[in-house]
Design an enzyme around this catalytic site. Structure first.
Site, PDB file in Angstrom:
ATOM      1  N   HIS A 217     -35.948  15.499  66.984  1.00 26.62           N
ATOM      2  CA  HIS A 217     -34.797  16.234  66.811  1.00 26.62           C
ATOM      3  C   HIS A 217     -33.893  15.651  66.649  1.00 26.62           C
ATOM      4  CE1 HIS A 217     -37.734  19.353  67.343  1.00 26.62           C
ATOM      5  NE2 HIS A 217     -37.847  18.922  68.482  1.00 26.62           N
TER       6      HIS A 217
ATOM      7  N   CYS B  89     -22.304  39.693  60.017  1.00 26.88           N
ATOM      8  CA  CYS B  89     -22.376  40.921  59.259  1.00 26.88           C
ATOM      9  C   CYS B  89     -23.454  41.605  58.864  1.00 26.88           C
ATOM     10  CB  CYS B  89     -21.735  40.105  57.206  1.00 26.88           C
ATOM     11  SG  CYS B  89     -23.555  38.820  57.702  1.00 26.88           S
TER      12      CYS B  89
ATOM     13  N   HIS C 190     -33.814  22.044  68.584  1.00 25.97           N
ATOM     14  CA  HIS C 190     -34.614  22.032  67.721  1.00 25.97           C
ATOM     15  C   HIS C 190     -33.375  21.415  66.725  1.00 25.97           C
ATOM     16  CE1 HIS C 190     -38.947  22.116  68.300  1.00 25.97           C
ATOM     17  NE2 HIS C 190     -38.709  22.414  69.299  1.00 25.97           N
TER      18      HIS C 190
ATOM     19  N   ASP D 295     -17.694  40.572  59.278  1.00 26.18           N
ATOM     20  CA  ASP D 295     -16.884  41.678  57.681  1.00 26.18           C
ATOM     21  C   ASP D 295     -16.987  43.133  59.001  1.00 26.18           C
ATOM     22  OD1 ASP D 295     -19.384  42.387  58.080  1.00 26.18           O
ATOM     23  OD2 ASP D 295     -19.635  41.645  55.471  1.00 26.18           O
TER      24      ASP D 295
ATOM     25  N   THR E 177     -26.696  41.722  57.174  1.00 25.10           N
ATOM     26  CA  THR E 177     -27.971  40.579  57.252  1.00 25.10           C
ATOM     27  C   THR E 177     -27.780  39.711  58.005  1.00 25.10           C
ATOM     28  OG1 THR E 177     -27.908  40.296  55.593  1.00 25.10           O
ATOM     29  CG2 THR E 177     -28.406  42.161  55.411  1.00 25.10           C
TER      30      THR E 177
END
Ligand code: RB5
Length: 140
Positions: free
Chosen positions: A133, A65, A98, A7, A67
């Site tokens: 995994h 973005c 993993h 964004d 955060t």
């Protein structure tokens, strides 16, 4: 193929990553946004990124973005996407080894381009370990 999405709050970091890819002759597709001024909404770009990533199982996404949180929330709504928000190289390595993450999410407002590029390099060069995994992924 590498799919880039951001964004407005991730735009500048996305541009830095694109510069790095150009220098290294790494091909990536950019699904937007295309300006830092735009009053846009991260869900639109996470969804556009997911659509491209899911075109081929070898594809990976890098979504940015402010955060990285909004992008990861939206990306992970798709059951075929495993998006990992990483702030350092060790989480990027483990997200691949993993979790077989197919999308890396980054925080455009809190990590430097230099650090982001280190994280991207590790994400793109670490293989999934499989084994126990893979069993865990099947339970998601
Ligand atoms: C945009 O201001 C910001 O909310 C967005 O980039 C992101 O950080 C959301 O999680």
């Amino acid at each position: 193929m590498i799919v880039l999405a951001s964004d407005h709050a991730g735009y500048l970091l996305k541009e830095e990553i694109k510069k790095f890819f150009n220098k290294e002759n790494i091909i990536a597709i950019d699904v937007g946004c295309y300006s830092r001024e735009q009053l846009d909404d991260y869900p639109d770009f996470a969804k556009a990124g997911n659509q491209k990533v899911l075109e081929d199982p070898r594809n990976v996404g890098i979504y940015i973005c402010g955060t990285g949180i909004g992008m990861s929330i939206v990306a992970n709504r798709n059951p075929k996407i495993r998006a990992a928000l990483c702030h350092d190289t060790s989480s990027a390595a483990l997200a691949r080894a993993h979790n077989d993450a197919n999308v890396l999410c980054l925080a455009g407002r809190s990590i430097s381009p230099r650090k982001a590029i280190k994280i991207v390099k590790v994400f793109l060069t670490t293989d999934f370990e499989g084994g126990r995994h893979a069993r865990r992924l099947k339970k998601i």
